[in-house]
Design a protein around this motif. Structure first.
Motif, PDB file in Angstrom:
ATOM      1  N   VAL A  31       3.950  -2.251  -7.139  1.00 24.48           N
ATOM      2  CA  VAL A  31       3.229  -2.730  -6.109  1.00 24.48           C
ATOM      3  C   VAL A  31       2.337  -2.023  -5.091  1.00 24.48           C
ATOM      4  O   VAL A  31       0.910  -2.112  -4.732  1.00 24.48           O
ATOM      5  CB  VAL A  31       4.205  -3.792  -5.234  1.00 24.48           C
ATOM      6  CG1 VAL A  31       3.551  -4.279  -3.982  1.00 24.48           C
ATOM      7  CG2 VAL A  31       4.909  -4.806  -6.262  1.00 24.48           C
ATOM      8  N   ARG A  32       3.083  -1.092  -4.897  1.00 21.08           N
ATOM      9  CA  ARG A  32       2.540   0.144  -3.625  1.00 21.08           C
ATOM     10  C   ARG A  32       1.368   0.682  -4.601  1.00 21.08           C
ATOM     11  O   ARG A  32       0.263   0.965  -4.069  1.00 21.08           O
ATOM     12  CB  ARG A  32       3.558   1.317  -3.552  1.00 21.08           C
ATOM     13  CG  ARG A  32       4.377   0.600  -2.402  1.00 21.08           C
ATOM     14  CD  ARG A  32       5.237   1.739  -1.559  1.00 21.08           C
ATOM     15  NE  ARG A  32       6.078   2.593  -2.740  1.00 21.08           N
ATOM     16  CZ  ARG A  32       7.461   1.976  -2.679  1.00 21.08           C
ATOM     17  NH1 ARG A  32       7.903   1.275  -2.051  1.00 21.08           N
ATOM     18  NH2 ARG A  32       8.309   2.901  -3.728  1.00 21.08           N
ATOM     19  N   ASP A  33       1.369   1.292  -5.840  1.00 21.77           N
ATOM     20  CA  ASP A  33       0.377   2.065  -6.482  1.00 21.77           C
ATOM     21  C   ASP A  33      -0.837   0.974  -6.746  1.00 21.77           C
ATOM     22  O   ASP A  33      -2.129   1.355  -6.305  1.00 21.77           O
ATOM     23  CB  ASP A  33       0.935   2.379  -7.664  1.00 21.77           C
ATOM     24  CG  ASP A  33       1.716   3.450  -7.758  1.00 21.77           C
ATOM     25  OD1 ASP A  33       1.945   4.226  -6.678  1.00 21.77           O
ATOM     26  OD2 ASP A  33       2.293   3.840  -8.838  1.00 21.77           O
ATOM     27  N   ALA A  34      -0.580  -0.095  -6.852  1.00 18.47           N
ATOM     28  CA  ALA A  34      -1.850  -1.160  -7.240  1.00 18.47           C
ATOM     29  C   ALA A  34      -2.486  -1.616  -5.769  1.00 18.47           C
ATOM     30  O   ALA A  34      -3.579  -1.582  -5.642  1.00 18.47           O
ATOM     31  CB  ALA A  34      -1.142  -2.559  -7.726  1.00 18.47           C
ATOM     32  N   ALA A  35      -1.624  -1.619  -4.903  1.00 25.09           N
ATOM     33  CA  ALA A  35      -2.126  -2.158  -3.445  1.00 25.09           C
ATOM     34  C   ALA A  35      -3.143  -0.980  -2.866  1.00 25.09           C
ATOM     35  O   ALA A  35      -4.248  -0.967  -2.415  1.00 25.09           O
ATOM     36  CB  ALA A  35      -1.295  -2.408  -2.354  1.00 25.09           C
ATOM     37  N   VAL A  36      -2.722   0.381  -2.937  1.00 20.71           N
ATOM     38  CA  VAL A  36      -3.437   1.342  -2.630  1.00 20.71           C
ATOM     39  C   VAL A  36      -4.766   1.697  -3.244  1.00 20.71           C
ATOM     40  O   VAL A  36      -5.720   1.873  -2.957  1.00 20.71           O
ATOM     41  CB  VAL A  36      -2.328   2.793  -2.627  1.00 20.71           C
ATOM     42  CG1 VAL A  36      -3.352   4.010  -2.397  1.00 20.71           C
ATOM     43  CG2 VAL A  36      -1.335   2.776  -1.634  1.00 20.71           C
ATOM     44  N   LEU A  37      -4.458   1.477  -4.611  1.00 19.94           N
ATOM     45  CA  LEU A  37      -5.820   1.561  -5.665  1.00 19.94           C
ATOM     46  C   LEU A  37      -6.800   0.640  -5.021  1.00 19.94           C
ATOM     47  O   LEU A  37      -7.901   0.930  -4.969  1.00 19.94           O
ATOM     48  CB  LEU A  37      -5.111   1.535  -6.971  1.00 19.94           C
ATOM     49  CG  LEU A  37      -6.506   1.540  -8.090  1.00 19.94           C
ATOM     50  CD1 LEU A  37      -7.124   2.780  -7.956  1.00 19.94           C
ATOM     51  CD2 LEU A  37      -6.034   1.164  -9.425  1.00 19.94           C
ATOM     52  N   GLU A  38      -6.538  -0.628  -5.063  1.00 19.10           N
ATOM     53  CA  GLU A  38      -7.413  -1.626  -4.704  1.00 19.10           C
ATOM     54  C   GLU A  38      -7.793  -1.578  -3.130  1.00 19.10           C
ATOM     55  O   GLU A  38      -9.027  -2.017  -2.838  1.00 19.10           O
ATOM     56  CB  GLU A  38      -6.852  -2.898  -4.999  1.00 19.10           C
ATOM     57  CG  GLU A  38      -6.646  -3.361  -6.359  1.00 19.10           C
ATOM     58  CD  GLU A  38      -8.213  -3.336  -7.195  1.00 19.10           C
ATOM     59  OE1 GLU A  38      -8.902  -3.554  -6.621  1.00 19.10           O
ATOM     60  OE2 GLU A  38      -7.745  -2.882  -8.407  1.00 19.10           O
ATOM     61  N   GLN A  39      -6.989  -1.309  -2.228  1.00 15.75           N
ATOM     62  CA  GLN A  39      -7.202  -1.489  -0.919  1.00 15.75           C
ATOM     63  C   GLN A  39      -7.705  -0.157  -0.045  1.00 15.75           C
ATOM     64  O   GLN A  39      -8.324  -0.275   0.800  1.00 15.75           O
ATOM     65  CB  GLN A  39      -6.010  -2.217  -0.120  1.00 15.75           C
ATOM     66  CG  GLN A  39      -5.526  -3.388  -0.528  1.00 15.75           C
ATOM     67  CD  GLN A  39      -4.225  -3.832   0.101  1.00 15.75           C
ATOM     68  OE1 GLN A  39      -4.428  -3.962   1.585  1.00 15.75           O
ATOM     69  NE2 GLN A  39      -3.355  -4.660  -0.441  1.00 15.75           N
ATOM     70  N   ILE A  40      -7.538   0.756  -0.668  1.00 15.95           N
ATOM     71  CA  ILE A  40      -7.512   2.064  -0.134  1.00 15.95           C
ATOM     72  C   ILE A  40      -8.847   2.942  -0.901  1.00 15.95           C
ATOM     73  O   ILE A  40      -9.783   3.284  -0.354  1.00 15.95           O
ATOM     74  CB  ILE A  40      -6.365   3.087   0.188  1.00 15.95           C
ATOM     75  CG1 ILE A  40      -5.598   2.106   1.114  1.00 15.95           C
ATOM     76  CG2 ILE A  40      -6.810   4.269   0.610  1.00 15.95           C
ATOM     77  CD1 ILE A  40      -5.809   1.913   2.309  1.00 15.95           C
ATOM     78  N   ILE A  41      -8.152   3.195  -2.268  1.00 19.05           N
ATOM     79  CA  ILE A  41      -9.128   4.098  -3.078  1.00 19.05           C
ATOM     80  C   ILE A  41     -10.477   3.196  -3.518  1.00 19.05           C
ATOM     81  O   ILE A  41     -11.404   4.064  -3.404  1.00 19.05           O
ATOM     82  CB  ILE A  41      -8.252   4.477  -4.310  1.00 19.05           C
ATOM     83  CG1 ILE A  41      -6.946   5.098  -4.141  1.00 19.05           C
ATOM     84  CG2 ILE A  41      -9.363   5.330  -5.114  1.00 19.05           C
ATOM     85  CD1 ILE A  41      -7.126   6.238  -3.011  1.00 19.05           C
TER      86      ILE A  41
END
Length: 624
Positions: free
Chosen positions: A531-541
């Motif tokens: 969940v964390r990896d996916a959220a950071v990928l879509e919302q930050i990166i």
């Protein structure tokens, strides 16, 4: 003068601990200076006013207990800080240059309350009788290094960095108001802010200058003749090196009001000592446009009086495109005055000198730092000069080591290669990087270092004008002329697949993560690794993919020359690194193709390197 280069990834550092400092230069403007100086580092400037800065905690009086009960971790951190200060003071006392200062700054700011404790130690030592000047110098050096690292952290939007810098500025203001520090230490600490390019608000600067002048009440302010005499003495002590003269005086002048700085540099522009006049050119790059324009006007007046040499006129020609409009126009008047007096100006395009120059470019870390090293062999004399570029901000600093053995420069680069990727760079690449850095700095209001002139001269490069190179243009430039099968969709898919192994074959991915507070808050708010990896990928990166694509495009451009041959430098992964080296003609193409994927509409989830950046971001913030 030989200056050292730090071995930290991507960044040359310059601990300014030369024994050639002048003890009289500050008196030229009615102030005293601290003994210690430190290397420059960079970050967004604190801009709070005097009123807001005074809210910081007041420094502890000498011998006064703070009344705090510190956790065990803080106590251990304070013991570590004290041990570092003792070691650096011992080095200074023994006449040795503490080369590890920049790295110490990086380590110390990670310790809880370390900067606050360093300031408390400075107050205590400053009030001690007798005072240990070597220990005071060590404290100023370490605080300066910490401020440099804080600026780097602030540029990367690392949470808490700005607050630490503002707290130290508030403590400095309180010390100036209440007399908790002797004037020379107040001035010395203020110099560390300016050396780190952390501007001090005008209200705070005025108070600091007032505090440092108070002990000199009743003494006459030096006139132009006395100032010129003292500048001449400074030139003698600094071997008539205009770059070293500027380096030493710039940090002292930066704390002064603009009017005083203009007067002092005006005296330099009309000095009888050529090296002093040459050093005055450095203030054309003053971050304050009023100061830079006034200096340009004084130089134009000096040119009309015949006080500008042909060599200085050439430097003016080279610098002119680097300057904002009003300053550029005034410099144009100075150049015209030189021509009117019949001074023969060399052509702007300099002929390559009779010397051998080898360039090595580093990769780019997550903060955007990239270095270029020039190893110079001229008639048996060997030198190494480094230039730091901060992508998104501009050119930052140069570092020079002169008269070194050939094996010594190779050993240095081998050590550098343990922590960063090193590529054989062409003169054309270096020129384009400098042009891009000049344009970036001009747009962001960050002028290049005066020492850039020396880098160009020593490395045999011609004059360089600002010219921004867009990342898409870099990729197009790299892929142009390649066979279709090497830039097709199939080739891109293969490059994306290959990028999964880059963290094992390159060093730059280790430092690729988002360090800002928004990333930290997102990571801390979620549970579950996927969940964390996916959220950071879509919302930050994903929203910042263009920035990562630009970094990768410049790495691809640097890698076009292949891995630099640096002897037996340890490989990150022996087998994979050997394979990468053997196919150097191909790896830069893959880097360019993945950069293109970041820059175009390729779904972010299909870019393994983007997923790696997201995962690294999670790891970093989970470990906080």
């Amino acid at each position: 003068m030989a200056r050292t280069v730090s071995k930290s990834a991507g960044k040359p550092a310059s601990p300014k601990t030369s024994s050639k400092t002048s003890s009289k230069t500050a008196a030229d403007t009615g102030s005293k200076t601290g003994k210690a100086k430190t290397g420059k580092a960079k970050a967004d400037a604190p801009t709070k006013t005097k009123a807001s800065a005074t809210k910081a905690v007041a420094p502890k009086k000498a011998g006064q207990s703070s009344g705090k009960r510190f956790p065990a971790g803080v106590i251990i951190a304070r013991q570590a800080v004290s041990a570092v200060v003792d070691q650096v003071a011992a080095d200074i006392r023994a006449g040795e240059t503490p080369h590890t200062i920049p790295d110490l700054g990086l380590r110390l700011i990670s310790l809880p309350h370390s900067v606050e404790f360093l300031f408390e130690l400075l107050v205590t030592e400053g009030q001690a009788t007798p005072r240990d000047d070597d220990r005071c110098s060590a404290l100023l050096l370490i605080l300066g290094a910490a401020l440099g690292q804080l600026r780097m952290a602030m540029e990367s939007q690392v949470g808490g960095a700005a607050e630490i810098a503002m707290a130290l500025l508030g403590n400095l203001l309180t010390a100036a108001e209440e007399g908790d520090l002797p004037p020379d230490l107040i001035f010395g600490l203020a110099q560390q802010f300016t050396a780190a390019r952390l501007p001090i608000p005008d209200e705070v600067r005025d108070l600091i200058v007032s505090a440092t002048r108070e002990p000199m009440e009743g003494q006459p302010i030096p006139g132009p003749d006395e100032m010129a005499t003292r500048f001449a003495e400074a030139a003698e002590s600094l071997d008539h090196d205009p770059f070293l003269i500027h380096e030493q005086l710039a940090e002292q002048f930066a704390i002064l009001p603009n009017e005083a700085r203009i007067v002092a540099v005006g005296v330099m522009a009309e000095a009888t000592v050529p090296a002093i006049r040459e050093a005055a050119l450095g203030w054309l790059l003053d971050p304050n446009p009023d100061v830079a324009r006034a200096v340009a006007e004084r130089l134009a007046a000096a040119a009309e009086r015949g006080l500008v040499s042909a060599e200085t006129a050439q430097r003016l020609i080279w610098m002119r495109p680097w300057l904002p409009g009003p300053v550029e126009a005034a410099v144009g008047s100075a150049i015209a005055a030189c021509r009117a007096r019949g001074i023969v100006l060399p052509p702007v395009e300099a002929a390559a000198p009779a010397r051998s120059v080898r360039f090595v470019a580093s990769g780019i870390d997550g903060s955007g730092a990239q270095s270029v090293f020039a190893m110079i062999d001229e008639m048996g004399r060997h030198s190494l000069v480094a230039l730091l570029m901060k992508h998104g901000h501009g050119l930052r600093e140069t570092v020079l080591q002169e008269d070194i053995a050939p094996a010594e420069s190779d050993l240095f680069l081998q050590a550098m290669a343990q922590g960063m990727d090193c590529f054989a760079a062409s003169p054309g690449f270096v020129q384009e990087l400098i042009a891009h850095g000049l344009a970036t700095g001009l747009a962001s209001g960050e002028p290049p270092p005066f020492e850039l002139l020396r880098f160009l001269d020593l490395s045999g490069l011609p004059a360089v004008a600002p010219a921004r190179l867009a990342p898409a243009a870099i990729v197009a430039q790299l892929l142009e002329g390649l066979p279709e099968e090497r830039r097709s969709q199939a080739a891109t898919a293969a490059a994306l697949a290959a990028s999964k192994t880059w963290p094992k074959t390159y060093r730059f991915p280790d430092g690729w993560f988002e360090a800002d507070e928004a990333s930290a808050e997102l990571v801390q708010s979620l549970s579950g690794a996927k969940v964390r990896d996916a959220a950071v990928l879509e919302q930050i990166i994903a929203p910042r993919r263009a920035q990562w694509g630009e970094k990768l495009a410049w790495i691809a451009k640097a890698a076009q020359g292949g891995r630099a041959a640096l002897g037996r430098a340890p490989a990150r992964n022996g087998r994979k690194a050997a394979a990468a080296a053997s196919s150097a003609d191909e790896t830069w193409i893959d880097l360019a193709l993945v950069a293109r994927a970041f820059l175009d509409e390729t779904p972010i989830a299909e870019i393994p390197l983007a997923a790696w950046i997201a995962q690294r971001t999670v790891v970093v913030h989970r470990g906080r």
